[in-house]
Design a protein around this motif. Structure first.
Motif, PDB file in Angstrom:
ATOM      1  N   THR A 317       0.847  -1.193   0.000  1.00  0.00           N
ATOM      2  CA  THR A 317       0.000   0.000   0.000  1.00  0.00           C
ATOM      3  C   THR A 317       0.886   1.249   0.000  1.00  0.00           C
ATOM      4  N   TYR A 318       0.302   2.364  -0.427  1.00  0.00           N
ATOM      5  CA  TYR A 318       1.076   3.607  -0.485  1.00  0.00           C
ATOM      6  C   TYR A 318       1.501   4.081   0.909  1.00  0.00           C
ATOM      7  N   ASP A 319       0.766   3.689   1.928  1.00  0.00           N
ATOM      8  CA  ASP A 319       1.136   4.064   3.296  1.00  0.00           C
ATOM      9  C   ASP A 319       2.481   3.478   3.712  1.00  0.00           C
ATOM     10  N   THR A 320       2.875   2.367   3.082  1.00  0.00           N
ATOM     11  CA  THR A 320       4.139   1.703   3.449  1.00  0.00           C
ATOM     12  C   THR A 320       5.299   2.117   2.546  1.00  0.00           C
ATOM     13  N   ILE A 321       5.006   2.941   1.543  1.00  0.00           N
ATOM     14  CA  ILE A 321       6.062   3.357   0.618  1.00  0.00           C
ATOM     15  C   ILE A 321       6.723   4.628   1.148  1.00  0.00           C
ATOM     16  N   ILE A 322       8.024   4.532   1.391  1.00  0.00           N
ATOM     17  CA  ILE A 322       8.772   5.645   1.970  1.00  0.00           C
ATOM     18  C   ILE A 322       9.151   6.666   0.896  1.00  0.00           C
ATOM     19  N   SER A 323       9.612   6.183  -0.235  1.00  0.00           N
ATOM     20  CA  SER A 323      10.005   7.067  -1.331  1.00  0.00           C
ATOM     21  C   SER A 323      10.040   6.268  -2.630  1.00  0.00           C
ATOM     22  N   PHE A 324      10.057   6.997  -3.732  1.00  0.00           N
ATOM     23  CA  PHE A 324      10.204   6.345  -5.030  1.00  0.00           C
ATOM     24  C   PHE A 324      10.787   7.358  -6.014  1.00  0.00           C
ATOM     25  N   GLY A 325      11.457   6.849  -7.043  1.00  0.00           N
ATOM     26  CA  GLY A 325      12.053   7.724  -8.036  1.00  0.00           C
ATOM     27  C   GLY A 325      13.040   6.981  -8.906  1.00  0.00           C
ATOM     28  N   ALA A 326      13.692   7.734  -9.787  1.00  0.00           N
ATOM     29  CA  ALA A 326      14.644   7.147 -10.726  1.00  0.00           C
ATOM     30  C   ALA A 326      16.059   7.618 -10.390  1.00  0.00           C
ATOM     31  N   PRO A 327      16.871   6.767  -9.741  1.00  0.00           N
ATOM     32  CA  PRO A 327      18.250   7.169  -9.419  1.00  0.00           C
ATOM     33  C   PRO A 327      19.107   7.358 -10.665  1.00  0.00           C
ATOM     34  N   GLN A 328      18.699   6.724 -11.751  1.00  0.00           N
ATOM     35  CA  GLN A 328      19.369   6.901 -13.036  1.00  0.00           C
ATOM     36  C   GLN A 328      18.381   6.544 -14.137  1.00  0.00           C
ATOM     37  N   GLU A 329      18.729   6.884 -15.358  1.00  0.00           N
ATOM     38  CA  GLU A 329      17.819   6.644 -16.471  1.00  0.00           C
ATOM     39  C   GLU A 329      17.532   5.151 -16.627  1.00  0.00           C
ATOM     40  N   ASP A 351       6.722   7.353 -16.542  1.00  0.00           N
ATOM     41  CA  ASP A 351       5.278   7.101 -16.509  1.00  0.00           C
ATOM     42  C   ASP A 351       4.860   6.449 -15.195  1.00  0.00           C
ATOM     43  N   ILE A 352       5.688   5.529 -14.684  1.00  0.00           N
ATOM     44  CA  ILE A 352       5.386   4.885 -13.401  1.00  0.00           C
ATOM     45  C   ILE A 352       5.363   5.925 -12.287  1.00  0.00           C
ATOM     46  N   ALA A 353       6.375   6.788 -12.260  1.00  0.00           N
ATOM     47  CA  ALA A 353       6.460   7.819 -11.220  1.00  0.00           C
ATOM     48  C   ALA A 353       5.265   8.763 -11.289  1.00  0.00           C
ATOM     49  N   ARG A 354       4.871   9.156 -12.494  1.00  0.00           N
ATOM     50  CA  ARG A 354       3.744  10.079 -12.647  1.00  0.00           C
ATOM     51  C   ARG A 354       2.435   9.450 -12.191  1.00  0.00           C
ATOM     52  N   LEU A 355       2.247   8.169 -12.510  1.00  0.00           N
ATOM     53  CA  LEU A 355       1.006   7.501 -12.111  1.00  0.00           C
ATOM     54  C   LEU A 355       0.954   7.324 -10.594  1.00  0.00           C
ATOM     55  N   MET A 356       2.066   6.911  -9.981  1.00  0.00           N
ATOM     56  CA  MET A 356       2.099   6.772  -8.523  1.00  0.00           C
ATOM     57  C   MET A 356       1.854   8.125  -7.848  1.00  0.00           C
ATOM     58  N   LYS A 357       2.475   9.160  -8.373  1.00  0.00           N
ATOM     59  CA  LYS A 357       2.313  10.505  -7.816  1.00  0.00           C
ATOM     60  C   LYS A 357       0.857  10.953  -7.903  1.00  0.00           C
TER      61      LYS A 357
END
Length: 370
Positions: A317-329, A351-357
């Motif tokens: 669940t999103y409550d358990t997600i601390i952070s997300f992103g792309a450390p590199q391409e 696209d994954i980051a945008r949808l999660m956001k």
């Protein structure tokens, strides 16, 4: 003088710094103080023309399209996408569409596919067949059919064959032996995970010991033989899929378009994968038996699926997600409470980051309203 006034108006509108040199079409239109015409496509072959100024953002264009369609999506989110064949890339709301068209021109010159603007659902937040706008039902229906066609719907093969049959009923009416249709238009055929036991071993390890003073030509013939075997196997799998889809299709006789649409949506809304955006990823570590998996991004959580399987390996669940992103391409990383970070290789990391956001923003807004 008119051009100076026009330019001053653009500057006062707070236009963002451009990411691309303006396209030739844009420069031609600017000389005559005109906006660029562009075509936005959507499912079913529909399209509409929009006028693009140097200050028009994707978010503003989406709002205009929704208004023009008289579509009230409530919480569901729509977006513009860059589309080339089966590839879709979501365009951020604040992106200038003039920049997108300039990029398309560059890609066309470099012969990197034919790209176009596409309008569709981006994030499914709420849905009920009874209370949904009829037009929104069409967008949702087409989105689900597109996932099935591209092989990105997490359900078992039998269920996917039935969905493909309902799509055939919608497109072509009652089954008839003389109704030929492209299987790839309703279902994604894949090669079996386990090849036949009697298949010739034409891999590199076997070949190196037998080539001796072999030539590049022999190597070429070797791989050509392997490709031919895959082509034959693919044709066989396609015919099997067609026969199974046809058997399901025969049971849908008498369904009109509306009934076929509603039956498909009734089936999909009962399944765990409904409403998720599904992405093909390769998990970098060895925590799972297979590294090539699906990442499904939904309204309340993310899930890891084996490809072509209906049951997730993990759900967070999103409550358990601390952070997300792309450390590199082409790498996406999710830090999860109580788990090792999940790192995946995927060209769709943005696209994954945008949808999660988007989903997390909706969830936070809902909590504040309560």
């Amino acid at each position: 003088y008119k051009f100076a006034v026009y330019a001053e108006g653009l500057l006062s509108a707070g236009v963002r710094q451009r990411e691309f040199v303006p396209s030739r079409d844009e420069l031609k239109k600017l000389m005559f103080l005109k906006e660029m015409p562009a075509v936005v496509s959507c499912y079913g072959g529909g399209s509409c023309k929009i006028a693009i100024s140097p200050t028009l953002t994707a978010g503003t264009a989406v709002a205009r399209l929704l208004s023009g369609l008289r579509l009230n999506p409530r919480q569901n989110k729509y977006a513009l996408f860059e589309k080339c064949d089966n590839e879709y890339k979501v365009i951020e709301d604040r992106t200038l569409l003039a920049d997108v068209l300039a990029k398309f021109e560059r890609q066309k010159t470099a012969k990197i596919g034919e790209w176009s603007l596409f309008f569709k659902l981006f994030a499914i937040v709420e849905f009920t067949i009874a209370n949904s706008d009829p037009l929104e039902l069409v967008f949702l229906y087409e989105a689900v059919c597109d996932q099935v066609r591209r092989g990105l719907y997490p359900d078992d093969k039998v269920s996917l064959h039935e969905l493909a049959a309902l799509r055939c009923q919608y497109l072509y009416g009652d089954y008839s032996p003389d109704k030929a249709y492209p299987v790839e238009g309703v279902y994604r055929v894949t090669l079996p995970e386990i090849r036949p036991a009697n298949r010739k071993q034409t891999g590199t390890l076997k070949s190196l010991g037998t080539l001796g003073k072999g030539t590049i030509r022999k190597l070429k013939d070797l791989y050509t033989d392997s490709e031919r075997e895959d082509e034959l196997l693919f044709a066989e799998e396609t015919e099997k899929a067609r026969n199974t889809i046809n058997d399901f299709w025969k049971t849908k006789a008498g369904f009109n378009k509306g009934t076929a649409q509603q039956e498909l949506l009734k089936l999909t809304t009962r399944w765990l994968g409904f409403g998720y955006g599904v992405f093909e990823v390769v998990v970098i570590d060895n925590r799972f038996r297979d590294s090539e998996l699906w990442l499904a991004v939904g309204r309340t959580d993310i899930a890891i699926y084996p490809r072509l399987k209906s049951v997730p390996i993990e759900v967070h669940t999103y409550d358990t997600i601390i952070s997300f992103g792309a450390p590199q391409e082409n790498v996406f990383r999710i830090a999860i409470e109580g788990h090792a970070p999940l790192e995946m290789s995927t060209p769709q990391f943005l696209d994954i980051a945008r949808l999660m956001k988007t989903y997390i923003g909706i969830m936070v807004k809902g909590k504040r309203n309560k």
